[in-house]
Scaffold this active site. Structure first.
Site, short mmCIF file in Angstrom:
data_model
loop_
_atom_site.label_atom_id
_atom_site.label_comp_id
_atom_site.label_asym_id
_atom_site.label_seq_id
_atom_site.Cartn_x
_atom_site.Cartn_y
_atom_site.Cartn_z
N TYR A 119 2.16 -7.51 17.91
CA TYR A 119 1.68 -6.72 16.76
C TYR A 119 0.47 -5.87 17.15
CZ TYR A 119 -0.36 -5.52 12.26
OH TYR A 119 -0.90 -4.82 11.21
N ILE B 71 0.82 -1.21 0.00
CA ILE B 71 0.00 0.00 0.00
C ILE B 71 0.86 1.26 0.00
CG2 ILE B 71 -1.94 -1.19 1.09
CD1 ILE B 71 -1.28 0.21 3.68
N GLY B 72 2.07 1.18 0.51
CA GLY B 72 2.96 2.34 0.47
C GLY B 72 3.33 2.71 -0.95
#
Length: 310
Positions: free
Chosen positions: A185, A33-34
């Site tokens: 996480y 997505i970056g």
């Protein structure tokens, strides 16, 4: 700002807003997505700095951006940044502060997920160190430049997984007791949302906005450790079984990038800050992520751990 502006329809950005003259930094923009966020913002005429640990992979990403956008080489810049190293973060920030006249948008996108137990170069549990402390330090070191570029924005990619963490383990932030990759996480993602809450409070009156977001369940390289055959053979089997499900049900990277893009460009968010987004709209974070005293405590602890308070 007119109240009838709507930059997104459903979970997709529809706005044709341009970013001419704007400079953007995106961490971890060499993939997923970056990278898709970088492609979109370059198409909007932004100048985008890809900050990545691997210069080789970042160079490949730059080539793809140029190919898909037909942009000039000067529109996409590659710089080294290892979020698991405070020294690397300081060197990157010093470079940006010295060479850039402005920084309009910082997108803290990079992250690791469900990785085997390990430590950053500074001795912190890897997900805590990269996902939270790394971006906390980076943001603070770039904050003066961001303020001088106002109106400007800071976007932090969190996750809906933050809702699985009921509270911060203040007495064991590194989770050295009974380590769980999943718990580590989720805690790091809760920290992302709390960080934005306190950041927004501290930025009040500066014309700098901060947003946290859930990109959705996206099919990217972030999942690689869940199915790591080097950890156990059952994970390799799980990968084979899950692949068609992931392919059908998970968002693509392009779709997953939409909320990051929305938070970066939507005019209607100009006077909004400290909110949590999903599918291009404000949504509810967990109760744990609403505790402003916890957000303040996390900030103070993070200042101490990163050396910003000394």
């Amino acid at each position: 700002m007119p109240s009838n502006i709507k930059s997104a329809s459903g979970s997709w950005v529809r706005s044709n807003v341009t970013l001419t003259g704007k400079t953007v930094v995106i961490t971890g923009a060499n993939t997923g997505i970056g990278l898709e966020t970088a492609i979109d913002l370059v198409k909007r005429d932004a100048r985008v700095i890809i900050a990545c640990r691997s210069l080789e992979r970042a160079g490949e990403a730059k080539g793809r951006v140029i190919k898909e956008t037909e942009c000039d080489d000067s529109k996409i810049i590659v710089k080294h940044l290892d979020l698991s190293s405070f020294d690397s973060i300081k060197q990157f920030a010093a470079d940006i502060n010295e060479t850039e006249e402005r920084l309009d948008i910082l997108i803290n996108n990079a992250g690791v997920m469900l990785c085997p137990e390990g430590k950053t170069k500074d001795g912190f549990e890897i997900q805590f160190g990269v996902n939270h402390l790394g971006h906390f330090l980076l943001t603070n070191l770039l904050l003066d430049l961001i303020k001088r570029s106002a109106p400007s924005r800071i976007v932090v990619v969190s996750s809906g997984a933050h809702k699985q963490c009921g509270k911060i383990r203040w007495n064991d932030l590194n989770m050295s007791k009974n380590y769980s990759a999943g718990d580590a996480y989720c805690q790091s993602k809760l920290m992302n949302v709390l960080f934005v809450k306190e950041l927004a409070a501290r930025l009040e009156g500066t014309n700098v906005s901060a947003y946290a977001l859930h990109p959705g369940v996206v099919q990217t390289d972030l999942w690689r450790h869940l199915y790591d055959g080097n950890v156990s053979c059952w994970r390799s089997c799980l990968n084979c079984c899950m692949y068609p499900i992931r392919k059908a049900a998970f968002k693509t990277a392009v779709h997953g990038a939409q909320t990051s893009i929305y938070c970066a460009i939507a005019p209607e968010l100009e006077n909004v800050s400290g909110k949590y987004f999903s599918d291009c709209k404000i949504t509810n974070e967990s109760n744990a992520a609403k505790k402003l005293d916890e957000a303040k405590r996390l900030w103070e602890v993070s200042e101490e751990l990163t050396g910003l308070s000394s």
